[in-house]
Design an enzyme around this catalytic site. Structure first.
Site, PDB file in Angstrom:
ATOM      1  N   GLU A   1      11.505  23.194 -11.072  1.00  0.00           N
ATOM      2  CA  GLU A   1      10.339  23.856 -10.458  1.00  0.00           C
ATOM      3  C   GLU A   1       9.503  24.623 -11.481  1.00  0.00           C
ATOM      4  OE1 GLU A   1      13.298  25.059 -10.511  1.00  0.00           O
ATOM      5  OE2 GLU A   1      13.287  27.252 -10.495  1.00  0.00           O
TER       6      GLU A   1
ATOM      7  N   HIS B   1      15.711  24.018 -14.564  1.00  0.00           N
ATOM      8  CA  HIS B   1      14.741  24.416 -13.541  1.00  0.00           C
ATOM      9  C   HIS B   1      13.592  23.418 -13.417  1.00  0.00           C
ATOM     10  CE1 HIS B   1      16.113  28.553 -12.580  1.00  0.00           C
ATOM     11  NE2 HIS B   1      16.607  28.518 -13.802  1.00  0.00           N
TER      12      HIS B   1
ATOM     13  N   CYS C   1      20.165  26.238 -10.582  1.00  0.00           N
ATOM     14  CA  CYS C   1      20.672  27.406 -11.322  1.00  0.00           C
ATOM     15  C   CYS C   1      21.596  28.231 -10.413  1.00  0.00           C
ATOM     16  CB  CYS C   1      19.495  28.208 -11.864  1.00  0.00           C
ATOM     17  SG  CYS C   1      19.950  29.323 -13.212  1.00  0.00           S
TER      18      CYS C   1
END
Lengths: 229, 76
Positions: A202, A200, A87
């Protein structure tokens, strides 16, 4: 695996990233402040997390890309250390010149915050070796400036060299997620040790997150580097 | 000495913000606007001995992203 997460003023995914790396590798990463000129020694993996570094002043990622620590990250990438930018981290890596192109304001002008379907285009890279080529996965996005732009020659080169790692697969009524050229969601550098992506991984490590498709990215890095936890 | 830097999107690069401004102008009833491109204006106050080469380097290294943007420097 010895890893580090770079922290800028305005980063807000740094702790998510640290938890994800710790969960997958069993070893907590070093948190490195942007003003530090030096990285920890013998790193295997560096993550540049999402957020709004420096308040997105000038351009998203522009100020962070010129911070002292990024010179060390660029040097580490040149030595072959694996570097992941998610990002705002992707924006920083393009601004720092580690990846080609630029991330512009979303074509629809809206901040896009939802799960998106992605196609794994290259399943042989350091970061994507635990996925299947052509596999559809789901990861969350949350960004305002994710509209990937590069000139046609650069896009052709990225495609020809297998450096488009991920593409937005959504064919929904809203059209593309953010207007990215050729629906590009993530790209690799020419050496294959740097990945930048807008989604994302994560935030999708275990089922309680609403999905766990991101976990294999970190597992892939571990496998690709052939280093134990 | 004041230096003005104008940063604009390169021709052919889609400008969603310019498009939104264009639509807003039309919705306010202004006719005859063919297109809108939005950019950035940066004013620097620099010492008189700062060279043109230095100013150009400032634009290339930070003020503009030359992948997507052009810049124009005006002195004085």
């Amino acid at each position: 695996m010895k890893s580090a997460v770079i922290v800028f003023p305005g980063s807000n995914c740094d702790r998510d990233m640290a938890v994800a790396i710790g969960a997958v590798t069993g070893q907590a990463p070093a948190m490195v402040w942007h003003g530090d000129a030096d990285l920890p020694e013998r790193l295997d993996f560096i993550a540049v997390p999402g957020g709004f570094s420096y308040g997105d002043y000038l351009r998203s990622g522009a100020m962070a890309a010129r911070s002292p620590v990024m010179r060390s990250v660029v040097d580490a990438a040149a030595r072959g250390v694996a570097v992941l930018g998610v990002c705002n981290g992707f924006q920083i890596l393009t601004e720092a010149g580690l990846l080609p192109g630029a991330l512009m304001r979303n074509a629809g002008l809206n901040f896009v915050c939802r799960d998106v379907a992605l196609t794994v285009e290259n399943a042989r890279s350091l970061f994507t070796n635990r996925y299947d080529a052509g596999e559809r996965i789901s990861l969350p996005v949350a960004h305002h400036d994710g509209n990937y732009f590069a000139d046609d020659a650069t896009l052709d080169r990225l495609e020809g060299e297998g450096r488009v790692a991920l593409r937005y697969a959504d064919g929904d009524a809203n059209g593309a997620v953010n207007g990215s050229s050729r629906d590009i969601a993530g790209i690799l550098n020419d050496a294959g040790n740097v990945l930048g992506l807008m989604p994302h991984p994560e935030r999708a490590i275990e089922p309680a997150h609403g999905g766990s498709d991101g976990r294999r990215l970190f597992e892939g890095v571990m496998a690709g580097l052939s280093v134990g936890a | 000495m004041k230096v003005q830097v104008y940063v604009t999107l390169k021709p052919g690069v889609l400008d969603p913000q310019g498009k939104a401004i264009h639509h807003a102008l039309e919705s306010l009833g202004f006719a005859g606007v063919a297109d809108v491109r939005a950019g950035r204006f940066i004013e620097l106050d620099v010492a008189d001995d700062v060279s043109d080469d230095d100013l150009d380097a400032m634009c290339r290294k930070l003020l503009a992203n030359t992948v997507i943007e052009n810049y124009r420097i005006e002195r004085g």
